[in-house]
Design a protein around this motif. Structure first.
Motif, PDB file in Angstrom:
ATOM      1  N   MET A 231      33.743  37.069  43.058  1.00 51.96           N
ATOM      2  CA  MET A 231      33.968  36.084  42.870  1.00 51.96           C
ATOM      3  C   MET A 231      33.903  35.585  40.882  1.00 51.96           C
ATOM      4  O   MET A 231      34.542  34.363  41.117  1.00 51.96           O
ATOM      5  CB  MET A 231      32.262  35.315  43.137  1.00 51.96           C
ATOM      6  CG  MET A 231      31.719  35.461  44.432  1.00 51.96           C
ATOM      7  SD  MET A 231      29.427  35.504  44.246  1.00 51.96           S
ATOM      8  CE  MET A 231      29.848  33.122  43.514  1.00 51.96           C
ATOM      9  N   VAL A 232      34.049  36.812  40.435  1.00 54.59           N
ATOM     10  CA  VAL A 232      33.862  36.263  39.125  1.00 54.59           C
ATOM     11  C   VAL A 232      35.502  35.838  39.020  1.00 54.59           C
ATOM     12  O   VAL A 232      36.062  34.840  37.715  1.00 54.59           O
ATOM     13  CB  VAL A 232      33.933  37.312  38.395  1.00 54.59           C
ATOM     14  CG1 VAL A 232      34.886  37.192  37.018  1.00 54.59           C
ATOM     15  CG2 VAL A 232      32.655  37.945  38.292  1.00 54.59           C
ATOM     16  N   GLY A 233      36.514  36.283  39.357  1.00 53.59           N
ATOM     17  CA  GLY A 233      37.935  35.710  39.591  1.00 53.59           C
ATOM     18  C   GLY A 233      38.399  34.180  39.050  1.00 53.59           C
ATOM     19  O   GLY A 233      39.005  33.471  38.777  1.00 53.59           O
TER      20      GLY A 233
ATOM     21  N   ARG B 151      37.986  49.273  38.078  1.00 51.27           N
ATOM     22  CA  ARG B 151      36.396  48.648  36.538  1.00 51.27           C
ATOM     23  C   ARG B 151      35.738  48.069  37.949  1.00 51.27           C
ATOM     24  O   ARG B 151      35.973  46.363  37.512  1.00 51.27           O
ATOM     25  CB  ARG B 151      37.259  48.058  35.541  1.00 51.27           C
ATOM     26  CG  ARG B 151      37.942  49.782  34.797  1.00 51.27           C
ATOM     27  CD  ARG B 151      38.849  48.423  34.144  1.00 51.27           C
ATOM     28  NE  ARG B 151      38.235  48.641  32.741  1.00 51.27           N
ATOM     29  CZ  ARG B 151      38.545  48.638  31.417  1.00 51.27           C
ATOM     30  NH1 ARG B 151      39.363  47.252  31.228  1.00 51.27           N
ATOM     31  NH2 ARG B 151      38.672  48.845  30.020  1.00 51.27           N
TER      32      ARG B 151
ATOM     33  N   PHE C  38      43.389  46.665  37.665  1.00 50.86           N
ATOM     34  CA  PHE C  38      43.850  47.719  36.562  1.00 50.86           C
ATOM     35  C   PHE C  38      43.453  49.537  37.503  1.00 50.86           C
ATOM     36  O   PHE C  38      43.458  49.705  38.421  1.00 50.86           O
ATOM     37  CB  PHE C  38      42.159  48.462  35.860  1.00 50.86           C
ATOM     38  CG  PHE C  38      42.031  47.316  34.707  1.00 50.86           C
ATOM     39  CD1 PHE C  38      42.234  47.810  33.548  1.00 50.86           C
ATOM     40  CD2 PHE C  38      40.763  46.214  35.101  1.00 50.86           C
ATOM     41  CE1 PHE C  38      42.129  46.478  32.703  1.00 50.86           C
ATOM     42  CE2 PHE C  38      41.647  45.180  34.220  1.00 50.86           C
ATOM     43  CZ  PHE C  38      41.735  44.964  32.799  1.00 50.86           C
TER      44      PHE C  38
ATOM     45  N   MET D 176      32.204  46.047  38.481  1.00 49.52           N
ATOM     46  CA  MET D 176      31.155  45.460  37.687  1.00 49.52           C
ATOM     47  C   MET D 176      29.775  46.302  38.075  1.00 49.52           C
ATOM     48  O   MET D 176      29.265  45.849  39.279  1.00 49.52           O
ATOM     49  CB  MET D 176      30.891  44.113  37.744  1.00 49.52           C
ATOM     50  CG  MET D 176      32.128  42.884  37.732  1.00 49.52           C
ATOM     51  SD  MET D 176      32.661  42.831  36.218  1.00 49.52           S
ATOM     52  CE  MET D 176      34.485  42.135  36.076  1.00 49.52           C
TER      53      MET D 176
ATOM     54  N   GLU E 155      30.127  39.686  45.134  1.00 50.89           N
ATOM     55  CA  GLU E 155      30.295  38.508  43.325  1.00 50.89           C
ATOM     56  C   GLU E 155      31.539  39.273  42.329  1.00 50.89           C
ATOM     57  O   GLU E 155      31.285  38.287  41.674  1.00 50.89           O
ATOM     58  CB  GLU E 155      28.202  38.987  42.537  1.00 50.89           C
ATOM     59  CG  GLU E 155      27.179  38.463  43.461  1.00 50.89           C
ATOM     60  CD  GLU E 155      26.538  39.098  42.739  1.00 50.89           C
ATOM     61  OE1 GLU E 155      25.065  38.538  41.961  1.00 50.89           O
ATOM     62  OE2 GLU E 155      26.125  40.450  42.620  1.00 50.89           O
TER      63      GLU E 155
ATOM     64  N   ARG F 236      45.854  41.183  37.405  1.00 49.76           N
ATOM     65  CA  ARG F 236      45.961  42.061  37.536  1.00 49.76           C
ATOM     66  C   ARG F 236      44.968  42.792  37.993  1.00 49.76           C
ATOM     67  O   ARG F 236      44.031  42.274  37.652  1.00 49.76           O
ATOM     68  CB  ARG F 236      46.722  42.598  35.742  1.00 49.76           C
ATOM     69  CG  ARG F 236      44.887  42.432  35.408  1.00 49.76           C
ATOM     70  CD  ARG F 236      45.151  43.348  33.988  1.00 49.76           C
ATOM     71  NE  ARG F 236      45.261  44.881  33.935  1.00 49.76           N
ATOM     72  CZ  ARG F 236      45.954  45.556  32.873  1.00 49.76           C
ATOM     73  NH1 ARG F 236      45.842  45.554  31.976  1.00 49.76           N
ATOM     74  NH2 ARG F 236      45.549  47.264  33.131  1.00 49.76           N
TER      75      ARG F 236
ATOM     76  N   THR G 136      41.645  35.113  41.338  1.00 48.98           N
ATOM     77  CA  THR G 136      41.877  34.024  40.150  1.00 48.98           C
ATOM     78  C   THR G 136      42.730  32.777  40.855  1.00 48.98           C
ATOM     79  O   THR G 136      43.836  32.317  40.190  1.00 48.98           O
ATOM     80  CB  THR G 136      42.461  34.931  39.263  1.00 48.98           C
ATOM     81  OG1 THR G 136      43.734  35.465  38.773  1.00 48.98           O
ATOM     82  CG2 THR G 136      41.644  35.944  39.103  1.00 48.98           C
TER      83      THR G 136
ATOM     84  N   LYS H  32      39.691  40.549  43.847  1.00 46.53           N
ATOM     85  CA  LYS H  32      39.038  40.138  42.074  1.00 46.53           C
ATOM     86  C   LYS H  32      40.343  39.800  41.786  1.00 46.53           C
ATOM     87  O   LYS H  32      40.303  38.244  41.463  1.00 46.53           O
ATOM     88  CB  LYS H  32      38.996  41.373  41.607  1.00 46.53           C
ATOM     89  CG  LYS H  32      36.973  41.906  41.646  1.00 46.53           C
ATOM     90  CD  LYS H  32      37.384  43.173  40.993  1.00 46.53           C
ATOM     91  CE  LYS H  32      36.826  43.220  39.535  1.00 46.53           C
ATOM     92  NZ  LYS H  32      36.836  45.036  38.513  1.00 46.53           N
ATOM     93  N   ALA H  33      41.462  40.580  41.832  1.00 47.20           N
ATOM     94  CA  ALA H  33      42.683  39.078  41.207  1.00 47.20           C
ATOM     95  C   ALA H  33      43.211  38.077  41.566  1.00 47.20           C
ATOM     96  O   ALA H  33      43.072  37.252  41.104  1.00 47.20           O
ATOM     97  CB  ALA H  33      43.196  40.569  40.961  1.00 47.20           C
TER      98      ALA H  33
END
Lengths: 241, 333
Positions: free
Chosen positions: A101-103, A89, A85, A91, A98, A83, A154, A150-151
């Motif tokens: 990358m989180v996803g 949002r 937002f 980071m 970076e 998803r 994943t 970002k989404a």
């Protein structure tokens, strides 16, 4: 038709207020579906119920045959639903790359793999050139696209987009539309929550209309705009095209 | 790379100092390095994991008591005591975190819970005869002979142990920062809801980062106990120690690898200096006033801490034409 996601008789009340009232719809795999409706129609609540950010009062959400309405957001994500937002949002202390990358760490622990996936995600939304920028250096359209990237990292099968085009100028929105079309061509299923009707008409192959928490219409975009109930909800009673 | 050069040269200088300096300076720097390590442990939890602890003395104390009890009462090697301390403190941290987050106690309320837990442990240890109660525990008097298996030796020996620990902390922090955990934890620190939506299992990661931070704090506590030669619940588990632990990283730079070292180097000698000056001028508590003033000044002028300011300065020196003094801060980052 194969439904990747089915929403069955979904309801959500906050105290006495019924935000989503007995809504059912299904998402076809590989298509872009839009969830629309005037302000306060329950779009975002509905979206949060699907994403696992809220639990429904009653009803079911079935993804690929599995009930997910009580799953926490991180599990919903790991099952293949990503998803964005509505309020972007990023980071703050992390670069654009970076952030993207989180996803990827939802399916790998390798930093190299996450980095290359993040590059791919940024590339597919046209942000590869700004990979090393800080997120506070990005313009609003770029930030919205970073949310999408970002989404995408994943590796979702279903992408939920919450008003990605709100606040964008028409030319910027057209760029987003191109990105979304390309993603759908690549086989991704997309659910779009949008306020701006015109964009929805352009990009969605199916539209679900909510009003006061209830579904009032569903169908192809051109059918939906001709629906008197829809016109009434958007433009007020007494207006007929 | 440049900051590695800078940080590395600081360590080399510290090693030389250890070989040459006077016993007083060495014992002071040993404390600086131990608090660097403790600061790194605390920094991991808040600076990277986003979880505030104001009761780190709990973990430091558990480590110190594990080492002291085994050594003093049973003659068991401190190496075993350090391991036991890591397990006990890590478990205590994990249980505290689990209980807290299970019931949605988070943020500043979690921080209050860490104080409560530390104070609870301090009072309990103070009334527990087996662990020496208020009389504390005393290690056998040092003979000066170096014994690595019992971690016993002179001041210089402990100085190099503390230096090794601080270096280990720097390398460890950097390795964690660059690993899967670093990315996931920083994402969680910046926005937990957004991180969860990206598949980060925040609940277990919060417990993990707190357990690791607690276990490393216990190692620092165990060595601190050996260096001091004695422990008492009020000093090793007191609020004062919890505050001393966080001064280094806050003054040096939160979430940075070298911040705790720079902060401890600045704050602890100042504390000792002011303490001595206070004795001289008969103003008791001058050191606490100086501490407070320095904290206020750093927060006021260098809100990111000393280390990020040094990094910015380094970049500005690299590009002299940019007149860094005239540039807004954001542009320098």
């Amino acid at each position: 038709m194969t439904a990747l996601l089915e929403v069955k008789n979904l309801s959500k009340s906050f105290g006495g207020l019924v935000a989503v009232n007995n809504v059912s719809f299904a998402l076809e795999a590989g298509r872009i579906t839009a969830l629309i409706g005037p302000n306060g129609a329950g779009k975002t609540t509905c979206f949060n119920l699907v994403a696992g950010a809220m639990r429904p009062t009653s009803g079911q959400v079935v993804f690929d045959g599995h009930p997910i309405e009580n799953a926490p957001p991180e599990l919903v994500c790991r099952m293949g639903i990503a998803r964005t937002f509505q309020i972007v949002r990023p980071m703050r202390d992390m670069s654009v790359l970076e952030n993207a990358m989180v996803g990827a760490f939802s399916w790998t622990r390798s930093v190299d793999e996450a980095r290359s996936t993040a590059y791919e995600s940024l590339e597919s939304v046209g942000l590869a050139g700004k990979a090393n920028a800080r997120t506070d250096q990005l313009t609003l359209p770029d930030r919205k696209m970073l949310e999408t990237a970002k989404a995408l990292s994943t590796r979702p099968r279903l992408l939920l987009l919450d008003e990605v085009m709100a606040g964008l100028r028409p030319t910027e929105a057209a760029g987003v539309v191109r990105v979304l079309r390309k993603l759908a061509e690549g086989g991704l299923t997309i659910l779009l929550v949008e306020h701006v009707m015109r964009i929805v008409m352009e990009v969605a192959s199916r539209v679900v209309v909510l009003h006061h928490g209830a579904k009032i219409a569903e169908g192809r975009p051109e059918e939906v705009v001709a629906d008197p109930m829809v016109l009434e909800s958007y433009l007020g009673a007494g207006f007929h095209a | 790379m440049k900051r590695w050069l800078a940080g590395g040269s600081v360590l080399v200088v510290l090693a030389l100092v250890g070989a040459l300096a006077s016993p007083y300076l060495i014992s002071l720097l040993t404390i600086v390095l131990l608090f660097t390590f403790l600061g790194q442990s605390w920094n991991l939890m808040l600076g990277i994991g986003g979880q505030l602890s104001i009761g780190h003395a709990l973990f430091v104390g558990l480590g110190a008591y594990s080492v002291a009890l085994l050594d003093v009462k049973y003659g068991v090697s401190p190496w075993i005591g350090l391991l036991l301390g890591m397990v006990i403190a890590g478990s205590a941290g994990a249980v505290l975190a689990w209980l807290s987050f299970r019931f949605e106690v988070r943020g500043i309320y979690f921080a209050l819970l860490t104080i409560a837990a530390a104070e609870f442990a301090r009072i309990m240890f103070g009334g527990w005869e087996f662990v020496g109660a208020m009389q504390g525990l005393f290690f056998p008097a040092p003979t000066g002979a170096i014994d690595i298996s019992m971690l016993r030796g002179d001041a210089r020996f402990y100085y190099f142990i503390a230096l090794a620990l601080a270096a280990l902390g720097i390398v460890g922090t950097e390795m964690i920062s660059r690993s899967y955990f670093g990315y996931v934890w920083r994402a969680m620190r910046d926005d937990e809801q957004a991180a969860r939506a990206l598949g980060v299992r925040a609940f277990r990661h919060k417990i993990l980062v707190i357990a690791i931070s607690a276990a490393t704090a216990a190692v620092g506590g165990g060595i601190l106990a050996l260096v001091q030669g004695s422990i008492f619940p009020d000093s090793i588990m007191g609020m004062g120690l919890s505050v001393d632990v966080l001064i280094g990283p806050v003054v040096g730079g939160l979430g940075t690898t070298f911040g705790p070292l720079v902060g401890s180097l600045a704050a602890i000698p100042l504390n000792h200096l002011m303490s001595a000056l206070g004795d001289c001028l008969r103003i008791p508590g001058l050191n606490s006033i100086a501490y407070g003033v320095v904290l206020v000044l750093v927060v006021w002028f260098l809100p990111d801490g000393i280390w990020p300011a040094i990094v910015r300065l380094g970049k500005a020196v690299q590009l002299p034409s940019r007149l860094w003094l005239l540039q807004p801060r954001k542009a320098e980052e």
